[in-house]
Enzyme design. Sequence first.
Site, PDB file in Angstrom:
ATOM      1  N   LYS A 256      18.551  28.161   5.760  1.00  0.00           N
ATOM      2  CA  LYS A 256      18.107  26.774   5.897  1.00  0.00           C
ATOM      3  C   LYS A 256      16.794  26.661   6.681  1.00  0.00           C
ATOM      4  O   LYS A 256      16.364  27.612   7.346  1.00  0.00           O
ATOM      5  CB  LYS A 256      19.214  25.960   6.571  1.00  0.00           C
ATOM      6  CG  LYS A 256      20.494  25.845   5.714  1.00  0.00           C
ATOM      7  CD  LYS A 256      21.527  24.955   6.394  1.00  0.00           C
ATOM      8  CE  LYS A 256      22.770  24.804   5.530  1.00  0.00           C
ATOM      9  NZ  LYS A 256      23.773  23.891   6.151  1.00  0.00           N
TER      10      LYS A 256
ATOM     11  N   TYR B 173      23.797  18.864  -2.903  1.00  0.00           N
ATOM     12  CA  TYR B 173      24.823  18.361  -1.984  1.00  0.00           C
ATOM     13  C   TYR B 173      25.497  17.092  -2.512  1.00  0.00           C
ATOM     14  O   TYR B 173      26.066  16.329  -1.718  1.00  0.00           O
ATOM     15  CB  TYR B 173      24.212  18.101  -0.609  1.00  0.00           C
ATOM     16  CG  TYR B 173      24.040  19.342   0.246  1.00  0.00           C
ATOM     17  CD1 TYR B 173      25.150  20.096   0.647  1.00  0.00           C
ATOM     18  CD2 TYR B 173      22.783  19.756   0.686  1.00  0.00           C
ATOM     19  CE1 TYR B 173      25.013  21.226   1.447  1.00  0.00           C
ATOM     20  CE2 TYR B 173      22.640  20.883   1.501  1.00  0.00           C
ATOM     21  CZ  TYR B 173      23.758  21.608   1.873  1.00  0.00           C
ATOM     22  OH  TYR B 173      23.622  22.711   2.681  1.00  0.00           O
TER      23      TYR B 173
ATOM     24  N   PHE C  62      26.733  11.724   7.079  1.00  0.00           N
ATOM     25  CA  PHE C  62      25.621  12.607   7.452  1.00  0.00           C
ATOM     26  C   PHE C  62      24.710  12.954   6.282  1.00  0.00           C
ATOM     27  O   PHE C  62      23.761  13.727   6.441  1.00  0.00           O
ATOM     28  CB  PHE C  62      26.157  13.889   8.109  1.00  0.00           C
ATOM     29  CG  PHE C  62      27.139  14.661   7.244  1.00  0.00           C
ATOM     30  CD1 PHE C  62      26.705  15.505   6.236  1.00  0.00           C
ATOM     31  CD2 PHE C  62      28.502  14.535   7.454  1.00  0.00           C
ATOM     32  CE1 PHE C  62      27.595  16.214   5.451  1.00  0.00           C
ATOM     33  CE2 PHE C  62      29.408  15.243   6.661  1.00  0.00           C
ATOM     34  CZ  PHE C  62      28.951  16.076   5.658  1.00  0.00           C
TER      35      PHE C  62
ATOM     36  N   ARG D 282      32.014  33.512   3.893  1.00  0.00           N
ATOM     37  CA  ARG D 282      32.462  32.398   4.751  1.00  0.00           C
ATOM     38  C   ARG D 282      32.827  32.934   6.142  1.00  0.00           C
ATOM     39  O   ARG D 282      32.536  32.294   7.153  1.00  0.00           O
ATOM     40  CB  ARG D 282      33.685  31.687   4.155  1.00  0.00           C
ATOM     41  CG  ARG D 282      33.471  30.895   2.878  1.00  0.00           C
ATOM     42  CD  ARG D 282      32.558  29.708   2.962  1.00  0.00           C
ATOM     43  NE  ARG D 282      32.828  28.735   3.978  1.00  0.00           N
ATOM     44  CZ  ARG D 282      32.212  27.534   4.033  1.00  0.00           C
ATOM     45  NH1 ARG D 282      31.310  27.177   3.095  1.00  0.00           N
ATOM     46  NH2 ARG D 282      32.453  26.711   5.002  1.00  0.00           N
TER      47      ARG D 282
ATOM     48  N   THR E 246      31.233  25.700  10.545  1.00  0.00           N
ATOM     49  CA  THR E 246      30.138  24.757  10.291  1.00  0.00           C
ATOM     50  C   THR E 246      29.383  24.425  11.581  1.00  0.00           C
ATOM     51  O   THR E 246      28.152  24.378  11.596  1.00  0.00           O
ATOM     52  CB  THR E 246      30.697  23.464   9.666  1.00  0.00           C
ATOM     53  OG1 THR E 246      31.474  23.815   8.516  1.00  0.00           O
ATOM     54  CG2 THR E 246      29.579  22.523   9.249  1.00  0.00           C
TER      55      THR E 246
ATOM     56  N   ARG F 243      26.123  31.861  12.060  1.00  0.00           N
ATOM     57  CA  ARG F 243      25.892  30.541  12.675  1.00  0.00           C
ATOM     58  C   ARG F 243      25.943  30.609  14.201  1.00  0.00           C
ATOM     59  O   ARG F 243      25.219  29.867  14.865  1.00  0.00           O
ATOM     60  CB  ARG F 243      26.885  29.533  12.105  1.00  0.00           C
ATOM     61  CG  ARG F 243      26.436  29.077  10.706  1.00  0.00           C
ATOM     62  CD  ARG F 243      27.489  28.284  10.008  1.00  0.00           C
ATOM     63  NE  ARG F 243      26.946  27.524   8.885  1.00  0.00           N
ATOM     64  CZ  ARG F 243      27.711  26.903   7.992  1.00  0.00           C
ATOM     65  NH1 ARG F 243      29.026  26.948   8.082  1.00  0.00           N
ATOM     66  NH2 ARG F 243      27.145  26.228   6.998  1.00  0.00           N
TER      67      ARG F 243
ATOM     68  N   ASN G 202      22.472  24.434  11.019  1.00  0.00           N
ATOM     69  CA  ASN G 202      23.371  25.565  11.246  1.00  0.00           C
ATOM     70  C   ASN G 202      22.982  26.819  10.472  1.00  0.00           C
ATOM     71  O   ASN G 202      23.831  27.634  10.119  1.00  0.00           O
ATOM     72  CB  ASN G 202      24.817  25.139  10.966  1.00  0.00           C
ATOM     73  CG  ASN G 202      25.008  24.601   9.567  1.00  0.00           C
ATOM     74  OD1 ASN G 202      24.088  24.661   8.737  1.00  0.00           O
ATOM     75  ND2 ASN G 202      26.186  24.087   9.283  1.00  0.00           N
TER      76      ASN G 202
ATOM     77  N   HIS H  29      23.749  28.093   4.449  1.00  0.00           N
ATOM     78  CA  HIS H  29      24.772  27.527   3.555  1.00  0.00           C
ATOM     79  C   HIS H  29      25.560  28.682   2.952  1.00  0.00           C
ATOM     80  O   HIS H  29      25.017  29.750   2.701  1.00  0.00           O
ATOM     81  CB  HIS H  29      24.104  26.745   2.410  1.00  0.00           C
ATOM     82  CG  HIS H  29      25.058  26.468   1.271  1.00  0.00           C
ATOM     83  ND1 HIS H  29      25.938  25.413   1.297  1.00  0.00           N
ATOM     84  CD2 HIS H  29      25.301  27.143   0.108  1.00  0.00           C
ATOM     85  CE1 HIS H  29      26.672  25.438   0.182  1.00  0.00           C
ATOM     86  NE2 HIS H  29      26.301  26.478  -0.554  1.00  0.00           N
TER      87      HIS H  29
ATOM     88  N   GLU I  40      26.275  27.079  -8.084  1.00  0.00           N
ATOM     89  CA  GLU I  40      25.139  27.075  -7.155  1.00  0.00           C
ATOM     90  C   GLU I  40      24.117  28.157  -7.516  1.00  0.00           C
ATOM     91  O   GLU I  40      22.900  27.923  -7.441  1.00  0.00           O
ATOM     92  CB  GLU I  40      25.663  27.236  -5.718  1.00  0.00           C
ATOM     93  CG  GLU I  40      26.453  26.006  -5.282  1.00  0.00           C
ATOM     94  CD  GLU I  40      27.154  26.159  -3.936  1.00  0.00           C
ATOM     95  OE1 GLU I  40      27.063  27.235  -3.305  1.00  0.00           O
ATOM     96  OE2 GLU I  40      27.785  25.175  -3.505  1.00  0.00           O
TER      97      GLU I  40
HETATM   98  O1  YYY Z   1      30.441  24.467   4.029  1.00  0.00           O
HETATM   99  P1  YYY Z   1      29.800  24.132   5.349  1.00  0.00           P
HETATM  100  O2  YYY Z   1      28.288  24.205   5.299  1.00  0.00           O
HETATM  101  O3  YYY Z   1      30.374  24.928   6.493  1.00  0.00           O
HETATM  102  O4  YYY Z   1      30.166  22.613   5.718  1.00  0.00           O
HETATM  103  P2  YYY Z   1      30.348  21.316   4.764  1.00  0.00           P
HETATM  104  O5  YYY Z   1      31.515  20.556   5.308  1.00  0.00           O
HETATM  105  O6  YYY Z   1      30.378  21.709   3.327  1.00  0.00           O
HETATM  106  O7  YYY Z   1      29.035  20.456   5.066  1.00  0.00           O
HETATM  107  C1  YYY Z   1      27.804  20.791   4.457  1.00  0.00           C
HETATM  108  C2  YYY Z   1      26.717  20.655   5.486  1.00  0.00           C
HETATM  109  O8  YYY Z   1      26.618  19.298   5.909  1.00  0.00           O
HETATM  110  C3  YYY Z   1      26.942  21.451   6.775  1.00  0.00           C
HETATM  111  O9  YYY Z   1      26.556  22.800   6.671  1.00  0.00           O
HETATM  112  C4  YYY Z   1      26.090  20.695   7.754  1.00  0.00           C
HETATM  113  C5  YYY Z   1      26.206  19.258   7.274  1.00  0.00           C
HETATM  114  N1  YYY Z   1      27.200  18.526   8.089  1.00  0.00           N
HETATM  115  C6  YYY Z   1      26.745  17.676   9.097  1.00  0.00           C
HETATM  116  O10 YYY Z   1      25.533  17.549   9.278  1.00  0.00           O
HETATM  117  N2  YYY Z   1      27.655  16.994   9.858  1.00  0.00           N
HETATM  118  C7  YYY Z   1      28.967  17.143   9.649  1.00  0.00           C
HETATM  119  N3  YYY Z   1      29.829  16.480  10.416  1.00  0.00           N
HETATM  120  C8  YYY Z   1      29.441  18.001   8.640  1.00  0.00           C
HETATM  121  C9  YYY Z   1      28.521  18.683   7.874  1.00  0.00           C
HETATM  122 MG    MG Z   2      30.409  23.460   2.248  1.00  0.00          MG
END
Ligand code: YYY
Ligand code: MG
Length: 143
Positions: A11, A51, A59, A87, A93, A104, A114, A117, A128
């Site tokens: 990212k 997304y 968010f 993962r 996350t 992360r 973070n 992805h 994807e």
């Molecule tokens: O798969 P992952 O990336 O771990 O989390 P997701 O629940 O799919 O959310 C995608 C992406 O959205 C996350 O990497 C950061 C952002 N996000 C956020 O900014 N705030 C949150 N509360 C949850 C997710």
């Molecule tokens: Mg995700």
Amino acid sequence: MALERTFCIIKPDAVEKKKAGAILAFLEEAGFSILAAKRTHLTRAVAEGFYAVHSARPFFGELVEFMTRSPVFVVALEREDAVAHYRKVMGATDPAKAEANTIRKLYGGSVGENAVHGSDSLDNAKIEIAYFFPGNEVAPVAG
Ligand code: YYY
Ligand code: MG
């Protein structure tokens, strides 16, 4: 366990900190083969499409702003049990909640920024990878 593919985005925050190479090296150390990798600057339309599943989440706007802020690397990975293993090494996350020695924890700054992805299922990994590597950029799975 089967040889699988999964999809990674390094990212904007990690690319800005010049950690893309370190993250690719981490992934190779973790047993992944890098099938394809390219640097690209996501447009709003591409980020929103990628997304789309999160479009109703509070968010979403911030997520799209962040992902389009500066270039990313999109990466197709291959390994035994790739989706689950990536993962695991990616970490939670929220980097503050991620285990030690996960990408992360090492490179993420906050739940929004973070570092990486990772696909959450084999079906989504296929979608994807095809989204960013259409045509024959990533060779089809043999057999
Ligand atoms: O798969 P992952 O990336 O771990 O989390 P997701 O629940 O799919 O959310 C995608 C992406 O959205 C996350 O990497 C950061 C952002 N996000 C956020 O900014 N705030 C949150 N509360 C949850 C997710
Ligand atoms: Mg995700």
